[in-house]
Design an enzyme around this catalytic site. Structure first.
Site, PDB file in Angstrom:
ATOM      1  N   GLU A  96       0.815  -1.206   0.000  1.00 13.90           N
ATOM      2  CA  GLU A  96       0.000   0.000   0.000  1.00 13.90           C
ATOM      3  C   GLU A  96       0.854   1.263   0.000  1.00 13.90           C
ATOM      4  OE1 GLU A  96      -1.841  -1.609   3.671  1.00 13.90           O
ATOM      5  OE2 GLU A  96      -1.602   0.418   4.428  1.00 13.90           O
ATOM      6  N   CYS A 109       3.419   8.568   0.520  1.00 16.19           N
ATOM      7  CA  CYS A 109       4.054   7.714   1.525  1.00 16.19           C
ATOM      8  C   CYS A 109       4.211   6.335   0.896  1.00 16.19           C
ATOM      9  CB  CYS A 109       3.156   7.649   2.761  1.00 16.19           C
ATOM     10  SG  CYS A 109       3.719   6.464   3.984  1.00 16.19           S
ATOM     11  N   CYS A 116       7.126  -6.749   7.117  1.00 16.11           N
ATOM     12  CA  CYS A 116       8.237  -6.166   7.885  1.00 16.11           C
ATOM     13  C   CYS A 116       8.647  -7.173   8.946  1.00 16.11           C
ATOM     14  CB  CYS A 116       7.754  -4.872   8.550  1.00 16.11           C
ATOM     15  SG  CYS A 116       9.048  -4.008   9.470  1.00 16.11           S
ATOM     16  N   CYS A 120       7.322  -4.316  15.625  1.00 14.27           N
ATOM     17  CA  CYS A 120       6.757  -3.295  16.532  1.00 14.27           C
ATOM     18  C   CYS A 120       5.344  -3.717  16.938  1.00 14.27           C
ATOM     19  CB  CYS A 120       6.739  -1.924  15.870  1.00 14.27           C
ATOM     20  SG  CYS A 120       8.381  -1.346  15.440  1.00 14.27           S
ATOM     21  N   CYS A 123       2.029  -2.159  15.318  1.00 13.05           N
ATOM     22  CA  CYS A 123       2.031  -1.920  13.864  1.00 13.05           C
ATOM     23  C   CYS A 123       1.463  -3.120  13.097  1.00 13.05           C
ATOM     24  CB  CYS A 123       3.460  -1.635  13.413  1.00 13.05           C
ATOM     25  SG  CYS A 123       3.590  -1.359  11.648  1.00 13.05           S
ATOM     26  N   GLY A 163       7.247  -1.675   6.087  1.00 12.90           N
ATOM     27  CA  GLY A 163       8.651  -2.050   5.904  1.00 12.90           C
ATOM     28  C   GLY A 163       9.602  -1.132   6.631  1.00 12.90           C
ATOM     29  N   GLU A 164      10.834  -1.626   6.775  1.00 11.10           N
ATOM     30  CA  GLU A 164      11.884  -0.831   7.407  1.00 11.10           C
ATOM     31  C   GLU A 164      12.882  -0.446   6.302  1.00 11.10           C
ATOM     32  OE1 GLU A 164      12.895   0.764  10.192  1.00 11.10           O
ATOM     33  OE2 GLU A 164      14.716   1.079   9.041  1.00 11.10           O
ATOM     34  N   SER A 195      11.994   7.238   7.422  1.00 16.06           N
ATOM     35  CA  SER A 195      11.696   6.907   8.816  1.00 16.06           C
ATOM     36  C   SER A 195      12.245   5.533   9.164  1.00 16.06           C
ATOM     37  CB  SER A 195      10.174   6.935   9.007  1.00 16.06           C
ATOM     38  OG  SER A 195       9.841   6.523  10.301  1.00 16.06           O
ATOM     39  N   SER A 218      11.769   6.514  14.782  1.00 16.00           N
ATOM     40  CA  SER A 218      10.608   6.070  15.557  1.00 16.00           C
ATOM     41  C   SER A 218      11.096   5.756  16.961  1.00 16.00           C
ATOM     42  CB  SER A 218      10.006   4.817  14.919  1.00 16.00           C
ATOM     43  OG  SER A 218       9.574   5.134  13.627  1.00 16.00           O
ATOM     44  N   LEU A 219      10.945   6.695  17.852  1.00 16.58           N
ATOM     45  CA  LEU A 219      11.501   6.552  19.192  1.00 16.58           C
ATOM     46  C   LEU A 219      10.480   5.900  20.132  1.00 16.58           C
ATOM     47  CD1 LEU A 219      14.182   7.189  20.553  1.00 16.58           C
ATOM     48  CD2 LEU A 219      13.237   9.382  21.279  1.00 16.58           C
ATOM     49  N   HIS A 220       9.327   6.546  20.257  1.00 14.76           N
ATOM     50  CA  HIS A 220       8.172   5.985  20.981  1.00 14.76           C
ATOM     51  C   HIS A 220       8.356   5.704  22.472  1.00 14.76           C
ATOM     52  CE1 HIS A 220       6.644   5.817  17.000  1.00 14.76           C
ATOM     53  NE2 HIS A 220       7.056   4.630  16.661  1.00 14.76           N
ATOM     54  N   ASN A 294      -2.647   4.581  16.439  1.00 13.17           N
ATOM     55  CA  ASN A 294      -3.828   4.200  15.680  1.00 13.17           C
ATOM     56  C   ASN A 294      -4.112   2.735  16.023  1.00 13.17           C
ATOM     57  OD1 ASN A 294      -5.786   3.984  13.709  1.00 13.17           O
ATOM     58  ND2 ASN A 294      -4.573   5.099  12.185  1.00 13.17           N
ATOM     59  N   CYS A 337      -0.083   2.317   8.947  1.00  6.42           N
ATOM     60  CA  CYS A 337       0.808   1.375   8.309  1.00  6.42           C
ATOM     61  C   CYS A 337       0.280  -0.051   8.162  1.00  6.42           C
ATOM     62  CB  CYS A 337       2.002   1.280   9.235  1.00  6.42           C
ATOM     63  SG  CYS A 337       3.486   1.756   8.487  1.00  6.42           S
TER      64      CYS A 337
HETATM   65  N1  SAH Z   1       9.902   1.036   9.747  1.00  6.06           N
HETATM   66  C1  SAH Z   1       9.918   2.452   9.737  1.00  6.06           C
HETATM   67  C2  SAH Z   1       8.869   3.102   8.883  1.00  6.06           C
HETATM   68  C3  SAH Z   1       7.474   2.559   8.902  1.00  6.06           C
HETATM   69  S1  SAH Z   1       6.296   3.014  10.079  1.00  6.06           S
HETATM   70  C4  SAH Z   1       9.877   2.982  11.144  1.00  6.06           C
HETATM   71  O1  SAH Z   1       9.755   2.203  12.074  1.00  6.06           O
HETATM   72  O2  SAH Z   1      10.024   4.178  11.327  1.00  6.06           O
HETATM   73  C5  SAH Z   1       6.087   4.738  10.088  1.00  6.06           C
HETATM   74  C6  SAH Z   1       5.754   5.262  11.477  1.00  6.06           C
HETATM   75  O3  SAH Z   1       4.423   4.906  11.885  1.00  6.06           O
HETATM   76  C7  SAH Z   1       6.671   4.730  12.553  1.00  6.06           C
HETATM   77  O4  SAH Z   1       6.977   5.744  13.453  1.00  6.06           O
HETATM   78  C8  SAH Z   1       5.821   3.679  13.202  1.00  6.06           C
HETATM   79  O5  SAH Z   1       6.301   3.362  14.468  1.00  6.06           O
HETATM   80  C9  SAH Z   1       4.468   4.340  13.176  1.00  6.06           C
HETATM   81  N2  SAH Z   1       3.311   3.444  13.308  1.00  6.06           N
HETATM   82  C10 SAH Z   1       3.115   2.223  12.761  1.00  6.06           C
HETATM   83  N3  SAH Z   1       1.909   1.723  13.108  1.00  6.06           N
HETATM   84  C11 SAH Z   1       1.339   2.652  13.885  1.00  6.06           C
HETATM   85  C12 SAH Z   1       0.082   2.737  14.568  1.00  6.06           C
HETATM   86  N4  SAH Z   1      -0.790   1.733  14.508  1.00  6.06           N
HETATM   87  N5  SAH Z   1      -0.179   3.853  15.261  1.00  6.06           N
HETATM   88  C13 SAH Z   1       0.715   4.875  15.330  1.00  6.06           C
HETATM   89  N6  SAH Z   1       1.905   4.864  14.723  1.00  6.06           N
HETATM   90  C14 SAH Z   1       2.225   3.762  14.014  1.00  6.06           C
END
Ligand code: SAH
Length: 365
Positions: A96, A109, A116, A120, A123, A163-164, A195, A218-220, A294, A337
């Site tokens: 997608e 995007c 992937c 995470c 995700c 994907g990463e 990202s 993506s720190l989180h 999300n 994603c």
């Molecule tokens: N693999 C890469 C890029 C893909 S995800 C990465 O990890 O950065 C793009 C961003 O969306 C990342 O910050 C990821 O952590 C975040 N993301 C993925 N699923 C999500 C969700 N359900 N809610 C909020 N953020 C999400």
């Protein structure tokens, strides 16, 4: 399932295409002409190159494929006009891509892998693991098809789909070179954001290329334990190592780092977390993007409520951290994603089971 027998001509960068044509005894200008057909005019068939002699077109056809992505589904948000495209690849896999329209231009995007393997927890892209890397021509096609189908000129790219990107490093770097090529779409490096979940050695390798793209991390979480609970990659690379690599990226490129922080209720959204985050980011030229998580149906993570998101932002601002709350684009069209792809596969699986069941019934009758 189709297999690609020949290389796809769109995976050749300008230098490689020039070499191939030179070997075929062609004059120099042919490379520019053909590259422009493929990467500016976005043709889908060799015979559309009307100013290229038929015998050269035949020679190219015998050596190369010219694949396009097939549109399976397009969903457009009634809230903000964001469109999500589900594309089928030559081998039957689907990916997608999303078109977001902003005042400053249109942004696409893209996905960089089918699935992937980063795992995470919140995700959807990673639920079924990694299928394969996307090839260069496939990533280019995500942008090209969207521009060709919608007629909207694409000026910004974010590598934030499934994907990463740094797990598909070589293809992604080549993609970046080609999407910014003056004989291609000529997108400015400054309009591209990559990202990553934080693959430290690759961040350092990328820094050394001195590209002007924005690096988003993506720190989180603001401590390693919380991060490990959300992102398995945190077991491999610590926050300290990631931040060191970010400082290196800034030193090499002069580009401000963007940190993504998905807020999950009760997990990483407290006042203490915000203060800790401000502490670890102190002295780094950066920007923080807060994303209310999300929720996906496979996990029970809950979104931080609006007021707490605002509070988190205010705490960071008190410590002079640049921070924005990401506008949720396409919430009504499975914006996060990998959600659309996942629901497509789930539906396909359900239909298959139903068909098998019907088959069983038929044989019983
Ligand atoms: N693999 C890469 C890029 C893909 S995800 C990465 O990890 O950065 C793009 C961003 O969306 C990342 O910050 C990821 O952590 C975040 N993301 C993925 N699923 C999500 C969700 N359900 N809610 C909020 N953020 C999400």
């Amino acid at each position: 399932m189709n297999v690609l027998n020949k290389a796809d001509i769109k995976s050749l960068d300008f230098g490689q295409l020039s070499e191939v044509l030179q070997e075929m005894g062609q004059k120099k200008f042919r490379a520019t002409q053909i590259y422009q057909w493929l990467h500016q005019k976005l043709i889908t068939d060799f015979d559309q190159m009307t100013n290229v002699a038929a015998d050269l077109r035949e020679q190219l056809k015998s050596k190369y494929e010219l694949n396009t992505l097939e549109v399976v589904q397009v969903l457009t948000s009634e809230i903000d006009g964001t469109s999500k495209f589900l594309f089928r690849l030559y081998d039957g896999n689907v990916v997608e891509s999303v078109l977001m329209k902003y005042k400053h231009g249109n942004s696409v995007c893209i996905s960089t892998q089918v699935g992937c393997r980063m795992g995470c927890r919140f995700c959807a892209s990673t639920l079924d693991g990694l299928e394969r890397n996307l090839e260069v021509h496939e990533m280019l096609e995500e942008v090209y098809r969207i521009q060709a189908i919608t007629g909207e000129k694409v000026s910004n790219i974010v590598l934030m789909g499934s994907g990463e990107p740094l797990d598909n490093y070589d293809n992604v770097i080549k993609f970046l070179g080609m999407i910014t090529d003056e004989y291609g779409l000529n997108i400015s490096q400054r309009n591209i954001t990559l990202s990553t979940c934080g693959i430290v050695p690759k961040i350092r390798e990328l820094a050394e290329l001195k590209l002007q793209i924005t690096l988003a991390i993506s720190l989180h979480a603001s401590d390693n334990e919380t991060r490990k609970g959300l992102m398995p990659v945190a077991n491999k690379y610590s926050i300290e190592e990631i931040l060191d690599a970010c400082r290196y990226y800034f030193d090499m490129t002069g580009r401000r780092i963007s940190f993504e922080y998905s807020l999950v209720a009760g997990v990483n959204d407290s006042r203490e977390e915000a203060i800790k985050l401000a502490g670890i980011l102190k002295g780094i030229n950066c920007h923080v993007n807060l994303i209310p998580v999300n929720p996906i149906k496979e996990r029970d993570y809950k979104q931080t409520i609006k007021k707490d998101v605002e509070n988190f932002k205010n705490y960071l601002e008190k410590y002079r951290i640049n921070v924005t709350i990401r506008r949720e684009m396409g919430r009504d069209i499975q914006g996060a994603c990998g959600q659309l792809r996942k629901s497509y596969y789930d539906k396909e699986k359900a239909e298959k089971i139903l068909k098998e069941k019907e088959g069983e019934n038929e044989s019983i009758c």
